[in-house]
Design an enzyme around this catalytic site. Structure first.
Site, PDB file in Angstrom:
ATOM      1  N   LYS A 141     -45.031-130.057 -26.581  1.00  0.00           N
ATOM      2  CA  LYS A 141     -45.470-128.989 -27.493  1.00  0.00           C
ATOM      3  C   LYS A 141     -46.485-129.546 -28.499  1.00  0.00           C
ATOM      4  CE  LYS A 141     -41.450-129.822 -30.440  1.00  0.00           C
ATOM      5  NZ  LYS A 141     -40.005-129.537 -30.541  1.00  0.00           N
ATOM      6  N   ARG A 181     -31.305-121.911 -36.099  1.00  0.00           N
ATOM      7  CA  ARG A 181     -32.696-121.611 -35.795  1.00  0.00           C
ATOM      8  C   ARG A 181     -32.686-120.509 -34.744  1.00  0.00           C
ATOM      9  NH1 ARG A 181     -36.829-126.569 -34.494  1.00  0.00           N
ATOM     10  NH2 ARG A 181     -35.872-126.480 -32.434  1.00  0.00           N
ATOM     11  N   HIS A 240     -29.417-127.348 -29.537  1.00  0.00           N
ATOM     12  CA  HIS A 240     -30.290-128.321 -30.206  1.00  0.00           C
ATOM     13  C   HIS A 240     -29.562-128.856 -31.435  1.00  0.00           C
ATOM     14  CE1 HIS A 240     -34.147-130.204 -30.920  1.00  0.00           C
ATOM     15  NE2 HIS A 240     -34.310-129.629 -32.092  1.00  0.00           N
ATOM     16  N   ARG A 265     -34.105-133.869 -23.404  1.00  0.00           N
ATOM     17  CA  ARG A 265     -35.413-133.300 -23.781  1.00  0.00           C
ATOM     18  C   ARG A 265     -36.078-134.255 -24.774  1.00  0.00           C
ATOM     19  NH1 ARG A 265     -31.837-129.012 -25.109  1.00  0.00           N
ATOM     20  NH2 ARG A 265     -32.388-129.380 -27.287  1.00  0.00           N
ATOM     21  N   TYR A 274     -63.963-138.421 -56.204  1.00  0.00           N
ATOM     22  CA  TYR A 274     -63.613-137.242 -57.011  1.00  0.00           C
ATOM     23  C   TYR A 274     -62.535-137.555 -58.047  1.00  0.00           C
ATOM     24  CZ  TYR A 274     -65.849-134.271 -53.445  1.00  0.00           C
ATOM     25  OH  TYR A 274     -66.717-133.669 -52.587  1.00  0.00           O
ATOM     26  N   CYS A 290     -61.573-137.855 -49.565  1.00  0.00           N
ATOM     27  CA  CYS A 290     -62.376-136.632 -49.480  1.00  0.00           C
ATOM     28  C   CYS A 290     -62.113-135.945 -48.135  1.00  0.00           C
ATOM     29  CB  CYS A 290     -63.853-136.955 -49.607  1.00  0.00           C
ATOM     30  SG  CYS A 290     -64.276-138.035 -50.983  1.00  0.00           S
ATOM     31  N   MET A 291     -62.781-134.827 -47.898  1.00  0.00           N
ATOM     32  CA  MET A 291     -62.561-134.099 -46.642  1.00  0.00           C
ATOM     33  C   MET A 291     -62.972-134.935 -45.424  1.00  0.00           C
ATOM     34  SD  MET A 291     -63.960-130.361 -45.436  1.00  0.00           S
ATOM     35  CE  MET A 291     -63.313-129.473 -46.833  1.00  0.00           C
ATOM     36  N   ASP A 292     -64.106-135.622 -45.528  1.00  0.00           N
ATOM     37  CA  ASP A 292     -64.649-136.327 -44.370  1.00  0.00           C
ATOM     38  C   ASP A 292     -64.827-137.826 -44.580  1.00  0.00           C
ATOM     39  OD1 ASP A 292     -65.183-133.649 -43.466  1.00  0.00           O
ATOM     40  OD2 ASP A 292     -66.982-133.700 -44.705  1.00  0.00           O
TER      41      ASP A 292
END
Ligand SMILES: *Cc1c(COP(=O)(O)O)cnc(C)c1O
Length: 409
Positions: A39, A137, A171, A230, A274, A321-323
């Site tokens: 998954k 769940r 589970h 599993r 920043y 930072c983002m990148d």
């Protein structure tokens, strides 16, 4: 030579996946099947290469969260049975028989509606019934006052003509924890499972497949393996919990790399990134690296994380930072533009792993691998060679030549 942009990239070693699966198979023995849980794009490792490899290596089943993931597996050519853990919206139930997917049934009303859909089309849907033994769940509650009703409902479902009821499962909530309370709770869940199985058997309802173990239970409760385990996280070579590591010799399958885009010397008192949360207290050499929180390197690691450059550790300084982010490489004089940065993996004697990131961010390794950004190319290695890459914009219609630059080396 496989082409992809070497800004930030993940390397997934399929030989290690192979090793981990064999460890699990040897541990559970020949009488127990192994479901490969793939998954969430195989826990961020990329479900195309992972599922194809697992099928070739002899995994018996696949586990996914929803119908789209199941459909993808069939597109990649997976032929083994696939179980969906979640619910498939009724509008999409036709895909269950079209792609031969096994659906989890967690309530009576859902089973009834699936039965109606299948009946309309004259089709059969394969299902596994999920018991809720303590996770709260999905599934039929089977404790105390809920028990009688659930048994009656499951009996009715077992007699629906268009549902082929093949499996029963549950589970665990805390199989990864080793305190006495958690161990007792896990046993209690298992006993509830067994009692329900026996009560149904007494009514003449039997299941071809019983399963309840995730990775942690597979390792720590061999008495509970039943017909199948599993396993997800251990196949990727990560331990289900930090305190319980040693049962299998696991090899972490994923590494993460980036590159230095610039190195500069800054004066004492100069601030970095920043918010100016880092300030140099001496002349420093700073390396800018092309990875940020959009790649899954969390902002919480600002002033906290460390990466490896030339076999030495370099602390993350200032905000992520983002990148991009900055590393202190004052003590690594040879560090220069273009150099490799090991974000996760080994460089010389130093190692940074997902468990360390998990600890630094108050989380678990499962979340860390899932967070690796979708723009990060996944490069697959086998026998020491790069054999493929899955990257954004790598599709046929995207004219990859124009988008993907080759490495200049
Ligand atoms: C995710 C999941 C698993 C696998 O869990 P791991 O801890 O990764 O082994 C097994 N069963 C179900 C129902 C799951 O949702």
């Amino acid at each position: 030579m496989i082409e992809y942009v070497k800004r930030t990239w993940a390397v997934v070693d399929l030989d290690r996946l192979d090793h981990n699966l064999r460890e699990v198979q040897n541990y559970v023995g020949n009488d127990c099947m192994v479901m490969g849980v793939v998954k969430a794009d195989a826990y961020g490792h990329g479900d195309q290469y992972i599922s194809t490899e697992l099928e070739q290596l002899g995994v018996n089943w696949f586990g996914v969260s929803g119908i789209e993931e199941a459909q993808n597996l069939r597109r990649w050519g997976i032929e083994k049975p696939i179980l969906i853990f979640g619910a498939t919206p009724l509008d999409y139930s036709f895909m269950l028989w079209e792609y031969q997917i096994t659906q989890t049934v967690h309530t009576y009303s859902y089973a009834w509606e699936l039965e109606q859909e299948a009946a309309k089309q004259g089709k059969t849907i394969r299902v596994h019934i999920k018991l809720d033994t303590g996770m709260s769940r999905l599934g039929f509650l089977v404790a105390g006052s809920h028990r009688q009703q659930s048994l009656e409902e499951i009996e009715k479902i077992a007699n629906f003509p268009h549902l082929q009821v093949e499996g029963l499962y549950t589970h665990f909530a805390c199989a990864d924890e080793d305190d006495a309370d958690s161990v007792e709770y896990t046993w209690q869940q298992f006993r509830q499972y067994e009692q329900t199985r026996d009560a149904l058997k007494a009514k003449g309802i039997e299941f071809a497949l019983h399963h309840c173990c995730n990775s942690a239970a597979t390792l720590h409760y061999p008495q509970m393996h039943l017909d199948m385990v599993r396993t997800g996280i251990v196949l990727y070579g990560l331990a289900p919990s930090p305190e319980r590591k040693r049962e299998l010799a696991l090899q972490s399958a994923m590494e993460l790399y980036s590159r230095i885009t610039m190195v500069k010397e800054i004066d004492s008192q100069t601030s970095v990134s920043y918010g100016r949360i880092f300030q140099a207290n001496q002349t420093m050499r700073v390396a800018t690296v092309g990875i940020g929180y959009a790649d899954g390197y969390e902002r919480m690691l600002s002033n906290r994380g460390r990466m490896l450059v030339h076999g030495q550790e370099a602390p993350v300084i200032g905000r992520v930072c983002m990148d991009q982010l900055m590393l202190d490489v004052t003590h690594i004089p040879q560090a220069q533009e273009g150099d490799l940065v090991t974000v996760i993996g080994r460089d010389g004697d130093c190692v940074v792993d997902f468990d360390e990131l998990a600890e630094q961010t108050g989380s678990i390794n499962y979340e860390k691998v899932c967070l690796i950004g979708k723009r990060v190319p996944r490069v697959y290695r086998k026998g020491g060679e790069e054999i493929g890459v899955v990257a954004m914009g790598k599709g046929k219609s995207m004219e990859p030549r124009r988008l993907i630059l080759s490495e200049e080396e």
